[in-house]
Design a protein around this motif. Sequence first.
Motif, PDB file in Angstrom:
ATOM      1  N   ASP A   1      78.485  60.451  46.424  1.00 25.36           N
ATOM      2  CA  ASP A   1      79.002  59.195  45.890  1.00 25.36           C
ATOM      3  C   ASP A   1      79.442  58.331  47.072  1.00 25.36           C
ATOM      4  O   ASP A   1      80.287  58.752  47.869  1.00 25.36           O
ATOM      5  CB  ASP A   1      80.186  59.464  44.960  1.00 25.36           C
TER       6      ASP A   1
ATOM      7  N   VAL B   1      81.277  55.680  47.575  1.00 25.82           N
ATOM      8  CA  VAL B   1      82.672  55.244  47.700  1.00 25.82           C
ATOM      9  C   VAL B   1      83.581  56.449  47.922  1.00 25.82           C
ATOM     10  O   VAL B   1      84.383  56.477  48.866  1.00 25.82           O
ATOM     11  CB  VAL B   1      83.095  54.446  46.449  1.00 25.82           C
TER      12      VAL B   1
ATOM     13  N   ARG C   1      74.046  50.620  49.701  1.00 25.79           N
ATOM     14  CA  ARG C   1      75.107  51.326  48.987  1.00 25.79           C
ATOM     15  C   ARG C   1      76.027  52.067  49.953  1.00 25.79           C
ATOM     16  O   ARG C   1      77.244  52.093  49.771  1.00 25.79           O
ATOM     17  CB  ARG C   1      74.510  52.317  47.988  1.00 25.79           C
TER      18      ARG C   1
ATOM     19  N   ASP D   1      78.257  49.519  51.574  1.00 23.41           N
ATOM     20  CA  ASP D   1      79.269  49.052  50.620  1.00 23.41           C
ATOM     21  C   ASP D   1      80.368  50.095  50.445  1.00 23.41           C
ATOM     22  O   ASP D   1      81.551  49.748  50.344  1.00 23.41           O
ATOM     23  CB  ASP D   1      78.619  48.753  49.266  1.00 23.41           C
ATOM     24  N   GLY D   2      79.992  51.366  50.400  1.00 24.67           N
ATOM     25  CA  GLY D   2      80.985  52.422  50.266  1.00 24.67           C
ATOM     26  C   GLY D   2      81.907  52.495  51.469  1.00 24.67           C
ATOM     27  O   GLY D   2      83.122  52.706  51.325  1.00 24.67           O
TER      28      GLY D   2
ATOM     29  N   ALA E   1      84.309  49.676  51.204  1.00 23.24           N
ATOM     30  CA  ALA E   1      85.271  49.901  50.131  1.00 23.24           C
ATOM     31  C   ALA E   1      86.378  50.858  50.547  1.00 23.24           C
ATOM     32  O   ALA E   1      87.500  50.790  50.024  1.00 23.24           O
ATOM     33  CB  ALA E   1      84.559  50.437  48.893  1.00 23.24           C
ATOM     34  N   ALA E   2      86.088  51.751  51.492  1.00 25.02           N
ATOM     35  CA  ALA E   2      87.114  52.695  51.952  1.00 25.02           C
ATOM     36  C   ALA E   2      88.243  51.992  52.696  1.00 25.02           C
ATOM     37  O   ALA E   2      89.344  52.529  52.811  1.00 25.02           O
ATOM     38  CB  ALA E   2      86.478  53.754  52.852  1.00 25.02           C
TER      39      ALA E   2
END
Length: 271
Positions: free
Chosen positions: A119, A121, A186, A189-190, A193-194
């Motif tokens: 995953d 994120v 992706r 983006d993850g 986001a962290a």
Amino acid sequence: MPTIPENEPHRHRRTAESFGADAERYDRARPRYPDALVRRVVAAAPGPAVLDVGCGTGIAARQFMAAGCSVLGVEPDERMADFARRLGVSVEAAAFEAWEPAGREFDAVVAGQAWHWVDPVAGAAKAARVLRPGGSLVLFWNVPEPPPAVTEAFAEAYERVAPGSPLDVRAAPRRARDGSGPLLSRAADGIRAADAFDTPERWHFDWETAYTRDAWLDQLPTQGSLTTLPPDAVSQVLDAVGAAVDALGGGFTMRYTTVALAARTARSGQR
């Protein structure tokens, strides 16, 4: 040739857990990673402690060990983990998102041909948790570019034995090489986001290797596009690709691009 379902691949658990069915072939046939990548990761890390996420049979782990790193692997497939252990890699069997670091910290978290099964994120957040200040998260994939005749033979045979598959076997490698594919997007983006890393950057390493017909056909069944197909379907694909390689004289030179996404943890006060 593509091995990865591009639509939220971390949810495709059947494919993600299929590689251990023939761990010996996987380790024998899968390509290694360029030494230049390993050197760059080691140079960027503040120390030698490396966590290898989705380490599989330990292909990347052993390369980092040879470069002087201490490596711990995390691998969800016990069959792959056991094979890596037999080759001298320390491995804990778990999905990375659920793995418990027990207070351990690392100078680099790497994932070779594996982060798409995590995953993006939750994985980036876990990596940030276990990295020391200034440590690096480096995610990398080998993207092959076979001769057009080999690619077309594979695509036509795959579409015949797996009609309706969402996997775009012609376009996915191109998107991965130029960085426009959803997997890298992706992952980036993850990381963002962290909220614990500097801006991720992309690295590219171009290299070549020669394949005989037998060597290429040995590797094909280890690819995710084939690991979940029935044996007769795999045989049809291998026959078609083998004929294409025969028409090229029984072998070919493969061009690879190893694409990497790298991000360094922010200063400790920002984590």
